[in-house]
Design a protein around this motif. Structure first.
Motif, PDB file in Angstrom:
ATOM      1  N   THR A 137       0.837  -1.196   0.000  1.00 13.69           N
ATOM      2  CA  THR A 137       0.000   0.000   0.000  1.00 13.69           C
ATOM      3  C   THR A 137       0.874   1.248   0.000  1.00 13.69           C
ATOM      4  OG1 THR A 137      -1.751  -1.143   1.208  1.00 13.69           O
ATOM      5  CG2 THR A 137      -1.807   1.255   1.211  1.00 13.69           C
ATOM      6  N   ILE A 138       0.691   2.079  -1.010  1.00 15.53           N
ATOM      7  CA  ILE A 138       1.425   3.339  -1.115  1.00 15.53           C
ATOM      8  C   ILE A 138       0.612   4.401  -0.392  1.00 15.53           C
ATOM      9  CG2 ILE A 138       2.579   4.938  -2.659  1.00 15.53           C
ATOM     10  CD1 ILE A 138       3.511   1.999  -2.918  1.00 15.53           C
ATOM     11  N   LYS A 139       1.187   4.970   0.665  1.00 13.08           N
ATOM     12  CA  LYS A 139       0.447   5.856   1.565  1.00 13.08           C
ATOM     13  C   LYS A 139       0.935   7.301   1.455  1.00 13.08           C
ATOM     14  CE  LYS A 139       0.576   2.078   4.991  1.00 13.08           C
ATOM     15  NZ  LYS A 139       1.767   1.367   4.454  1.00 13.08           N
ATOM     16  N   THR A 140       0.054   8.210   1.824  1.00  8.08           N
ATOM     17  CA  THR A 140       0.436   9.600   2.029  1.00  8.08           C
ATOM     18  C   THR A 140      -0.456  10.178   3.112  1.00  8.08           C
ATOM     19  OG1 THR A 140       1.052  11.639   0.866  1.00  8.08           O
ATOM     20  CG2 THR A 140      -1.106  10.699   0.352  1.00  8.08           C
ATOM     21  N   ASN A 141      -0.240  11.441   3.451  1.00 13.13           N
ATOM     22  CA  ASN A 141      -0.979  12.074   4.546  1.00 13.13           C
ATOM     23  C   ASN A 141      -2.148  12.902   4.037  1.00 13.13           C
ATOM     24  OD1 ASN A 141       0.722  11.347   6.920  1.00 13.13           O
ATOM     25  ND2 ASN A 141       2.276  12.469   5.767  1.00 13.13           N
ATOM     26  N   GLN A 142      -3.179  12.955   4.834  1.00 18.65           N
ATOM     27  CA  GLN A 142      -4.280  13.875   4.604  1.00 18.65           C
ATOM     28  C   GLN A 142      -4.003  15.194   5.317  1.00 18.65           C
ATOM     29  OE1 GLN A 142      -8.252  13.152   4.408  1.00 18.65           O
ATOM     30  NE2 GLN A 142      -8.177  10.955   3.995  1.00 18.65           N
ATOM     31  N   PHE A 143      -4.809  16.204   4.977  1.00 19.08           N
ATOM     32  CA  PHE A 143      -4.822  17.410   5.794  1.00 19.08           C
ATOM     33  C   PHE A 143      -5.505  17.100   7.121  1.00 19.08           C
ATOM     34  CE2 PHE A 143      -4.117  19.265   1.646  1.00 19.08           C
ATOM     35  CZ  PHE A 143      -3.254  20.324   1.927  1.00 19.08           C
ATOM     36  N   LYS A 144      -5.164  17.867   8.132  1.00 19.53           N
ATOM     37  CA  LYS A 144      -5.735  17.638   9.459  1.00 19.53           C
ATOM     38  C   LYS A 144      -7.241  17.908   9.452  1.00 19.53           C
ATOM     39  CE  LYS A 144      -1.502  18.600  12.068  1.00 19.53           C
ATOM     40  NZ  LYS A 144      -0.837  19.447  13.085  1.00 19.53           N
ATOM     41  N   PRO A 145      -7.988  17.218  10.315  1.00 18.97           N
ATOM     42  CA  PRO A 145      -9.435  17.434  10.378  1.00 18.97           C
ATOM     43  C   PRO A 145      -9.774  18.884  10.727  1.00 18.97           C
ATOM     44  CG  PRO A 145      -8.821  15.433  11.552  1.00 18.97           C
ATOM     45  CD  PRO A 145      -7.538  16.143  11.208  1.00 18.97           C
ATOM     46  N   LYS A 146     -10.722  19.430   9.982  1.00 18.93           N
ATOM     47  CA  LYS A 146     -11.165  20.800  10.223  1.00 18.93           C
ATOM     48  C   LYS A 146     -12.625  20.906   9.830  1.00 18.93           C
ATOM     49  CE  LYS A 146      -9.279  25.463   9.918  1.00 18.93           C
ATOM     50  NZ  LYS A 146      -8.187  26.309   9.352  1.00 18.93           N
ATOM     51  N   SER A 147     -13.424  21.584  10.651  1.00 15.29           N
ATOM     52  CA  SER A 147     -14.866  21.674  10.424  1.00 15.29           C
ATOM     53  C   SER A 147     -15.314  23.121  10.360  1.00 15.29           C
ATOM     54  CB  SER A 147     -15.641  20.955  11.539  1.00 15.29           C
ATOM     55  OG  SER A 147     -15.261  19.597  11.612  1.00 15.29           O
ATOM     56  N   VAL A 148     -16.383  23.350   9.621  1.00 11.38           N
ATOM     57  CA  VAL A 148     -16.983  24.676   9.521  1.00 11.38           C
ATOM     58  C   VAL A 148     -17.782  24.965  10.795  1.00 11.38           C
ATOM     59  CG1 VAL A 148     -18.515  26.149   8.154  1.00 11.38           C
ATOM     60  CG2 VAL A 148     -17.173  24.368   7.038  1.00 11.38           C
ATOM     61  N   GLU A 149     -17.699  26.201  11.264  1.00  9.82           N
ATOM     62  CA  GLU A 149     -18.485  26.566  12.437  1.00  9.82           C
ATOM     63  C   GLU A 149     -19.972  26.421  12.137  1.00  9.82           C
ATOM     64  OE1 GLU A 149     -17.617  30.238  14.363  1.00  9.82           O
ATOM     65  OE2 GLU A 149     -15.483  30.133  13.861  1.00  9.82           O
ATOM     66  N   GLU A 150     -20.708  25.980  13.142  1.00 13.06           N
ATOM     67  CA  GLU A 150     -22.134  25.759  12.972  1.00 13.06           C
ATOM     68  C   GLU A 150     -22.830  27.047  12.537  1.00 13.06           C
ATOM     69  OE1 GLU A 150     -25.949  23.988  15.507  1.00 13.06           O
ATOM     70  OE2 GLU A 150     -23.929  24.021  16.387  1.00 13.06           O
ATOM     71  N   GLY A 151     -23.678  26.927  11.516  1.00 18.46           N
ATOM     72  CA  GLY A 151     -24.420  28.078  11.002  1.00 18.46           C
ATOM     73  C   GLY A 151     -23.671  28.889   9.961  1.00 18.46           C
ATOM     74  N   LYS A 152     -22.438  28.474   9.636  1.00 15.20           N
ATOM     75  CA  LYS A 152     -21.654  29.207   8.646  1.00 15.20           C
ATOM     76  C   LYS A 152     -21.348  28.324   7.442  1.00 15.20           C
ATOM     77  CE  LYS A 152     -19.236  32.537  11.596  1.00 15.20           C
ATOM     78  NZ  LYS A 152     -17.892  33.094  11.953  1.00 15.20           N
ATOM     79  N   GLU A 153     -20.945  28.985   6.349  1.00 12.69           N
ATOM     80  CA  GLU A 153     -20.434  28.304   5.179  1.00 12.69           C
ATOM     81  C   GLU A 153     -18.935  28.561   5.106  1.00 12.69           C
ATOM     82  OE1 GLU A 153     -22.480  29.853   1.838  1.00 12.69           O
ATOM     83  OE2 GLU A 153     -24.421  28.971   2.369  1.00 12.69           O
ATOM     84  N   PRO A 154     -18.187  27.702   4.421  1.00 17.36           N
ATOM     85  CA  PRO A 154     -16.742  27.930   4.304  1.00 17.36           C
ATOM     86  C   PRO A 154     -16.388  29.331   3.808  1.00 17.36           C
ATOM     87  CG  PRO A 154     -17.294  25.760   3.462  1.00 17.36           C
ATOM     88  CD  PRO A 154     -18.596  26.444   3.763  1.00 17.36           C
ATOM     89  N   PHE A 155     -17.160  29.860   2.885  1.00 15.61           N
ATOM     90  CA  PHE A 155     -16.874  31.165   2.287  1.00 15.61           C
ATOM     91  C   PHE A 155     -16.903  32.291   3.321  1.00 15.61           C
ATOM     92  CE2 PHE A 155     -17.701  34.886  -0.407  1.00 15.61           C
ATOM     93  CZ  PHE A 155     -16.832  34.648  -1.469  1.00 15.61           C
ATOM     94  N   ASP A 156     -17.622  32.076   4.415  1.00 12.79           N
ATOM     95  CA  ASP A 156     -17.794  33.124   5.421  1.00 12.79           C
ATOM     96  C   ASP A 156     -16.532  33.367   6.254  1.00 12.79           C
ATOM     97  OD1 ASP A 156     -20.424  33.351   4.600  1.00 12.79           O
ATOM     98  OD2 ASP A 156     -21.159  31.929   6.105  1.00 12.79           O
TER      99      ASP A 156
END
Length: 620
Positions: A254-273
């Motif tokens: 299995t050829i592996k690499t890393n993901q970006f760290k977990p990150k979530s949008v604040e409740e009631g917001k969109e990423p663009f905000d």
């Protein structure tokens, strides 16, 4: 000392019992047994009479309804050899008395020998086809607990296994079976020269280059292309357009690499905000696979340099919230012809990344397991002309130079994306498992899709065309949608098995699908056929399909005979009418004499279900 055949026949009988019985206990394949269907009838139940001489689609029924196997034919009389690994696992053994080597399992299906063992790792392994010269196995294919030999043509083989003390074991009468090359990928294409890095008899092309990649050498492996030597797997693939000979890239683990760290949008917001949501950094769980592309679409207020410090490789700015997006850990392969990427061990695969093939031809992927892909696990894209949105007409035709894609015996697990930048927040499970668009002549066969979300897309929008696609013997288990979702395509689906899935065949935009002997069990929507004012004739022709316990009724048009036609307007190349393509020997692999699909193995839906459960997916 090597025992003669006469001296080990009694031991062989005992060995056969010890070897075969454990396999039988874990084997689910019984191609002769009937599969009883649920006696619980779905809300929309159409029952096929068991007295009818013509078997039609059954939307199921009770266990008293029988499928008529007599209407199914196997054009290749020997095709059933591929449906039994137990038969292929038999062999005869002779060995030195002091050799510490015991066979646990042997699989000789699909032009390979895969052998797992206990004891000491062999020093050398040799193989020979009966009557031909003995060949030494590459040392990269001999592992601590398994031996994997790809590239074998059909026939009877002998293995000679040698340990450090030059003690030997001989395994003979190993019957290797051929790969099922049925479907559009091989229809009128590459018949003489083969496909990817292999000939059609299963052996390597004479001028093919072979490289071995594992998780330790993924950034140091080298390949000479022209006058230049490229270092690192991704760097090699990025420059493979300069190849002048076929290439086979073999994944050893299995050829592996890393993901970006977990990150979530604040409740009631969109990423663009919140522009700060667009800054992140990579995990450090694995050694990074160098050279992958990670692009984001972000608000214009983003600090591009800061974003790239965290591992993003490209930033595009957008002005509307609905346009924020990402494409992480993507390996782009462009303008390549005749490439095979294959797994050569039971652990071969990709973790946290995937492929995008652009404007390629004659590409083969096999025996790989895709897991936790952040975008597409594997996508294929060609080219076509401009699209006039006001008329819904493509002003130029499909570029048919980008043709020939064979994806088989792979396993797709669910994707995973720790950092979803979309407004809809629908990329937590990655994007597509296996998507394709603007291509010709594609076969997806014997793959296992497990617990996938947006599983397979044909055409990214109504304007995108794809010509000549076959899906057969794929096992869809607990998948949510797109099995596949298809637009402007002529598609043949046969002997696929859908278990506990959501939206299965989801066809749109004047596509014409011939759905033949598929088995749908406990699915929400087995067959959706959507038309609108611009694309008004989407057809799923359903023949000998079986549906058990569906939540919603099928929208397919049920064919009472194999030759029945339906009014349609399918033009997947912008020029030719492919409506009812399935009864044309010019447009399709159709046997006009016997009036059947000319494929190696066409089974009843129930037997196809069994085949999928046992033979679909990567080698384990």
């Amino acid at each position: 000392m090597t025992l003669l055949a006469s001296e080990f026949m009694n031991r062989k009988r005992l060995l056969s019992l010890l070897f075969i019985l454990p396999l039988l206990s874990g084997c689910r394949l019984d191609s002769t047994s009937s599969i009883s269907e649920s006696s619980t009838t779905s809300n929309t139940s159409f029952i096929t009479s068991s007295e009818s001489s013509v078997a039609t689609t059954s939307f199921v029924s009770s266990s008293s309804v029988e499928e008529k196997d007599s209407v199914f034919s196997s054009i290749d009389s020997e095709s059933h050899e591929n449906s039994s690994k137990i038969e292929n696992s038999s062999f005869e053994e002779s060995s030195s008395s002091n050799m510490n080597f015991q066979v646990i399992k042997l699989d000789s299906s699909n032009e390979k020998i895969a052998l797992s063992f206990s004891g000491d790792k062999p020093k050398e392994v040799y193989y020979s086809l009966d009557g031909e010269t003995e060949i030494k196995v590459d040392e990269e294919l001999i592992y601590d607990e398994e031996i994997f030999i790809p590239g074998l043509k059909k026939g009877s083989y002998t293995l000679r296994i040698v340990d450090d003390q030059n003690e030997e074991m001989i395994l003979s009468s190993i019957e290797v079976s051929a790969i099922d090359r049925s479907g559009y990928a091989h229809f009128h294409l590459a018949a003489a020269s083969g496909f990817g890095g292999y000939k059609d008899d299963g052996t390597l092309k004479d001028d093919a280059q072979v490289i071995y990649v594992n998780d330790n050498n993924k950034n140091t492996v080298q390949l000479k292309i022209g006058n230049n030597t490229y270092t690192g797997l991704v760097n090699i693939l990025n420059h493979s357009k300069n190849l002048t000979t076929p290439v086979v890239i073999r994944f050893m683990d299995t050829i592996k690499t890393n993901q970006f760290k977990p990150k979530s949008v604040e409740e009631g917001k969109e990423p663009f905000d919140d522009v700060n949501y667009f800054y992140n950094e990579k995990e450090d769980t694995y050694t990074e696979l160098n050279g992958l592309s990670s692009k984001i679409w972000a608000p214009s207020t983003i600090d591009v340099d800061r974003a790239k410090q965290g591992g993003v490789t490209e930033v595009s700015t957008v002005s509307k919230s609905k346009d924020t997006d990402s494409a992480f850990n993507n390996c782009k392969v462009a303008n390549v012809s005749n490439m095979t990427i294959e797994g050569v061990s039971s652990t071969a695969g990709l973790l946290n990344w995937g492929f995008t093939f652009q404007k390629c031809a004659f590409i083969e992927l096999r025996n790989l397991t895709f897991s936790d892909y952040t975008e597409d696990a594997c996508s294929f894209e060609g080219s076509q002309g401009n699209y006039n949105k006001s008329t819904g007409v493509v002003e130029k035709t499909l570029d048919t130079n980008y043709q020939g894609y064979f994806l088989h015996h792979c396993t797709f697990n669910r994707g995973k994306n720790n950092w979803d930048l979309t407004q809809e927040q629908d990329k937590h499970d990655g994007d597509g498992s296996a998507d394709l668009k603007k291509l010709s002549n594609v076969t997806f066969a014997y793959n296992h899709f497990y617990n996938c979300h947006k599983t397979g897309l044909i055409g990214g929008g109504n304007e995108q065309m794809t010509r000549n696609v076959t899906f057969h013997h794929n096992y869809y288990e607990k998948c949510q949608s797109r099995l596949p979702l298809g637009r402007q395509v002529n598609l043949h689906c046969y002997n696929n098995y859908y278990l506990n899935c959501g939206n299965c065949q989801d066809m749109r935009a004047n596509s014409f699908t011939f759905s033949e002997a598929n088995y749908f069990e406990n699915c929400t929507s087995p067959q959706l056929a959507t038309s609108d004012s611009v694309f008004s004739s989407t057809i799923i022709k359903s023949y000998q399909d079986v549906i058990v316990n569906a939540s919603k009724a099928s929208q397919a048009s049920v064919a009472l005979t194999r030759e029945q036609s339906f009014t349609a307007n399918c033009c997947p190349d912008g020029e030719n009418d492919y409506s009812n393509f399935d009864t044309s020997s010019t447009l399709f692999y159709y046997d006009e004499v016997n009036k059947v699909s000319n494929v190696s193995l066409l089974e009843s839906a129930s037997n196809g279900k069994t085949t999928c459960m046992n033979l679909s997916g990567s080698y384990h």
